[in-house]
Design an enzyme around this catalytic site. Structure first.
Site, PDB file in Angstrom:
ATOM      1  N   ARG A 180      13.584  38.983   4.845  1.00 12.22           N
ATOM      2  CA  ARG A 180      12.932  37.830   5.467  1.00 12.22           C
ATOM      3  C   ARG A 180      13.920  37.203   6.451  1.00 12.22           C
ATOM      4  NH1 ARG A 180      11.328  34.946  -0.155  1.00 12.22           N
ATOM      5  NH2 ARG A 180      13.594  35.036  -0.272  1.00 12.22           N
TER       6      ARG A 180
ATOM      7  N   GLU B  88       8.573  27.517  -7.728  1.00  8.04           N
ATOM      8  CA  GLU B  88       7.817  28.774  -7.629  1.00  8.04           C
ATOM      9  C   GLU B  88       6.328  28.551  -7.872  1.00  8.04           C
ATOM     10  OE1 GLU B  88       8.950  31.676  -6.876  1.00  8.04           O
ATOM     11  OE2 GLU B  88      11.056  31.090  -6.791  1.00  8.04           O
TER      12      GLU B  88
ATOM     13  N   ARG C 210      12.072  32.897   5.568  1.00  9.73           N
ATOM     14  CA  ARG C 210      12.494  32.062   4.438  1.00  9.73           C
ATOM     15  C   ARG C 210      13.260  30.885   5.023  1.00  9.73           C
ATOM     16  NH1 ARG C 210      14.153  29.053   0.916  1.00  9.73           N
ATOM     17  NH2 ARG C 210      14.652  29.630  -1.242  1.00  9.73           N
TER      18      ARG C 210
END
Ligand SMILES: [Zn+2]
Length: 256
Positions: A114, A72, A64
């Site tokens: 992540r 999104e 990330r």
């Protein structure tokens, strides 16, 4: 000497045969990477700010990008947001299949496991040089070109100020999502609708508490004070402890 030579030949042959990611990574690896940087290959672009990479060891990981938030494209409740697909396409175009260089700030991973990283498309000679950040630091390019908003998640804040500066420039120039944002605000006459639209876009789905860097208070996202916070003062905390640890005081109205 002969043995050494044979090893080189052998590895060249192997690289030729396998033509694998790890060989390519090692070619780029040699020498000059700044300390703490890791070369990896991007094997998949998940969305504008999330990628999957293969390490030199062959291990794979999701990354990330720190300090940025793209709209999104596949959120379970929010679905597709305006400009999400464009941001994904931009990242795919720039990173898919490429060797990139990961740099850590403070956190190793987020709560979804992540890796939290800065992603460099070229290794910088000076990682704090503004010019190099503008051209080689992909997180910065996302913000500068209007594909992402700057998003501050303590404790990974080393470049938060710089990203906010890039965001101001992108907004003033009406790049990317800022062209949309201006159109939306222009089209909205009701002030109350206005504040919900503007700030829903600023705050990511991962946010739980919103701090005001100016007043040093923090709020629940739905608090009436949140839309009044200047974008440049918005700090998103993933949880209450982070806010308190950063020295923020709970708002008396929304009692976070
Ligand atoms: Zn509040």
């Amino acid at each position: 000497m002969k043995i050494f030579y044979n090893i080189i030949v052998l590895s060249l042959v192997l690289c030729g045969i396998l033509s694998s990611a790890s060989c390519a990574i090692q070619e780029d690896y040699t020498g000059e990477l700044p300390e703490g940087f890791v070369a990896v290959r991007v094997i998949k672009v998940i969305d504008g700010d999330t990628i999957e990479v293969a390490m030199g060891s062959g291990a794979e990981a999701k990354v990330r990008l720190i300090g940025v938030d793209t709209p999104e494209t596949r959120h379970p409740s929010k679905g597709k947001e305006p400009f999400g697909p464009e941001a994904t396409a931009f990242t795919k175009d720039a990173l898919d299949g490429q060797i990139v260089y990961l740099e850590k700030d403070v956190s190793e991973t987020d709560r979804y496991d992540r890796l939290l990283r800065y992603v460099w498309t070229d290794a910088p000679l000076d990682k704090d040089s503004e010019e190099e950040m503008r051209t080689k630091l992909f997180n910065a390019r996302l913000v500068a070109e209007g594909y992402a908003q700057a998003l501050t998640y303590p404790p990974d804040v080393a470049r938060a100020e710089f990203f906010l500066q890039l965001q101001r420039e992108a907004r003033e120039s009406g790049f990317g999502l800022w062209a949309l944002a201006t159109a939306q605000v222009d089209a909205t006459t009701s002030a109350s609708r206005d504040k919900k639209v503007t700030h829903a876009a600023t705050i990511s789905d991962e946010s739980e508490y919103i701090g005001n860097a100016n007043s040093k208070k923090f709020h629940r996202p739905e608090c009436d004070s949140v839309p009044t916070i200047k974008d440049t003062n918005v700090i998103v905390f993933q949880n209450r402890e982070d806010a308190v640890e950063a020295g923020f005081i709970p708002c008396k109205a929304c009692n976070p």
